[in-house]
Design a protein around this motif. Structure first.
Motif, short mmCIF file in Angstrom:
data_model
loop_
_atom_site.label_atom_id
_atom_site.label_comp_id
_atom_site.label_asym_id
_atom_site.label_seq_id
_atom_site.Cartn_x
_atom_site.Cartn_y
_atom_site.Cartn_z
N VAL A 70 88.75 43.00 35.19
CA VAL A 70 90.00 42.24 35.16
C VAL A 70 90.77 42.62 36.42
CG1 VAL A 70 92.20 41.87 34.00
CG2 VAL A 70 90.11 42.14 32.64
N GLY A 71 91.16 41.62 37.18
CA GLY A 71 91.99 41.83 38.35
C GLY A 71 93.41 41.38 38.05
N LEU A 72 94.36 42.29 38.19
CA LEU A 72 95.76 41.99 37.88
C LEU A 72 96.59 42.09 39.15
CD1 LEU A 72 97.82 42.83 34.84
CD2 LEU A 72 98.67 43.75 37.02
N ASP A 73 97.46 41.11 39.35
CA ASP A 73 98.32 41.12 40.52
C ASP A 73 99.60 40.36 40.19
OD1 ASP A 73 97.60 41.76 43.71
OD2 ASP A 73 99.28 40.38 43.43
N PHE A 107 98.01 45.43 28.24
CA PHE A 107 96.78 45.84 27.57
C PHE A 107 97.09 46.99 26.62
CE2 PHE A 107 95.79 44.63 31.98
CZ PHE A 107 95.05 43.47 31.74
N PRO A 108 96.29 47.13 25.55
CA PRO A 108 96.49 48.26 24.62
C PRO A 108 96.01 49.57 25.24
CG PRO A 108 94.59 46.96 23.96
CD PRO A 108 95.25 46.20 25.08
N GLU A 133 101.16 54.63 33.46
CA GLU A 133 100.76 53.36 32.84
C GLU A 133 99.27 53.10 33.03
OE1 GLU A 133 101.89 49.70 30.76
OE2 GLU A 133 102.29 51.85 30.73
N MET A 134 98.77 53.45 34.20
CA MET A 134 97.33 53.32 34.44
C MET A 134 96.55 54.24 33.51
SD MET A 134 97.46 53.24 38.59
CE MET A 134 95.69 53.33 38.83
N ARG A 135 97.05 55.45 33.33
CA ARG A 135 96.39 56.40 32.44
C ARG A 135 96.39 55.91 31.00
NH1 ARG A 135 96.29 60.42 28.98
NH2 ARG A 135 95.26 62.41 29.50
N ARG A 136 97.47 55.25 30.61
CA ARG A 136 97.58 54.77 29.23
C ARG A 136 96.47 53.80 28.87
NH1 ARG A 136 99.20 50.37 26.71
NH2 ARG A 136 99.98 49.34 28.60
N VAL A 137 96.11 52.92 29.79
CA VAL A 137 95.13 51.88 29.47
C VAL A 137 93.70 52.30 29.82
CG1 VAL A 137 96.85 50.07 29.74
CG2 VAL A 137 95.38 50.66 31.67
N SER A 138 93.54 53.48 30.41
CA SER A 138 92.20 53.97 30.74
C SER A 138 91.73 54.98 29.69
CB SER A 138 92.20 54.63 32.12
OG SER A 138 90.96 55.26 32.37
N ARG A 139 90.44 54.97 29.40
CA ARG A 139 89.89 55.98 28.50
C ARG A 139 89.02 56.99 29.23
NH1 ARG A 139 87.96 51.07 26.28
NH2 ARG A 139 85.93 50.43 27.09
#
Length: 235
Positions: A70-73, A107-108, A133-139
């Motif tokens: 997914v590319g987000l901008d 994203f969750p 925020e990046m950490r929140r959506v990464s596992r």
């Protein structure tokens, strides 16, 4: 974010790749893509979010390698360029472009294996908040780059249309500690500034790059590298 209006302009999006990644800028493009692939390989079947994907340089590459991307901008114009770039390409994975705010990702929690952000943190007004925020959506993994405070870039930083935030190694290390990220590896590169490569033909840029790579391999010169590529994992 710095320079949002400039970045979202149609004419900027249309000329973005040609201005930055033609002529000697092709060497920058090649190196950045290699840094991303080295950090996250193998990418096949991995779910990846790219923050500030721009014209889709990395998203299209990763989808072609078999990742689900997914590319987000925030820029509709940039996303349009990315979609055009993907047209007609054979993609082993999947690719979706979304307009969204990197500060409030739609994203969750723990939604992606890997989150990447290239050419992003030099514009961030609150890098810690964005990294959280990046950490929140990464596992699993977060990969990003920074422009460095003690590099040649600092000499012309004032002339850039939106200005750049430059980082010291200690500042990034502090950000990682605050956001509970573990550093796996950091690579430093480009003693010569990006602007030099973009302004000269590839035939002239290639020998400069060869010298840059040789001299830049020293731990002493790493301190003056223009860019650092950070590969991190969740604790």
């Amino acid at each position: 974010m710095k320079g949002q209006e400039w970045y979202q302009a149609d004419e900027v999006a249309e000329e973005y790749d040609d201005k930055r990644f033609s002529k000697g800028g092709q060497l920058i493009d090649r190196r950045e893509k290699a840094a991303v692939l080295e950090a996250i390989m193998p990418v096949e079947d991995r779910s990846i979010l790219e923050i500030a994907c721009g014209t889709g340089r990395f998203t299209v590459m990763l989808a072609a390698q078999g990742a689900d991307v997914v590319g987000l901008d925030i820029s509709t114009a940039m996303l349009q360029q990315g979609r055009r770039k993907a047209q007609g390409r054979e993609l082993a994975g999947t690719l979706e472009f979304l307009r969204g705010d990197a500060g409030r990702l739609p994203f969750p929690d723990d939604h992606f294996d890997t989150v990447i952000a290239m050419r992003f943190f030099h514009l961030a007004d609150d890098p810690e908040a964005f990294l959280r925020e990046m950490r929140r959506v990464s596992r699993d993994q977060i990969v990003f780059d920074t422009f460095n405070r003690f590099s040649a870039r600092s000499m012309y930083n004032w002339a850039l249309p939106m200005g750049s935030r430059l980082y010291s190694k200690s500042e990034v290390s502090e950000l990682l500690a605050k956001t509970d990220l573990t550093l796996v590896e950091v690579e430093d590169d480009f003693l010569a500034p990006y602007g030099l490569y973009r302004s000269i033909p590839n035939a002239l840029a290639s020998p400069i790059r060869a010298l840059d790579t040789t001299v830049g391999g020293s731990p002493v010169t790493d301190h003056f590298a223009s860019v650092s590529y950070w590969n991190t994992r969740l604790r």
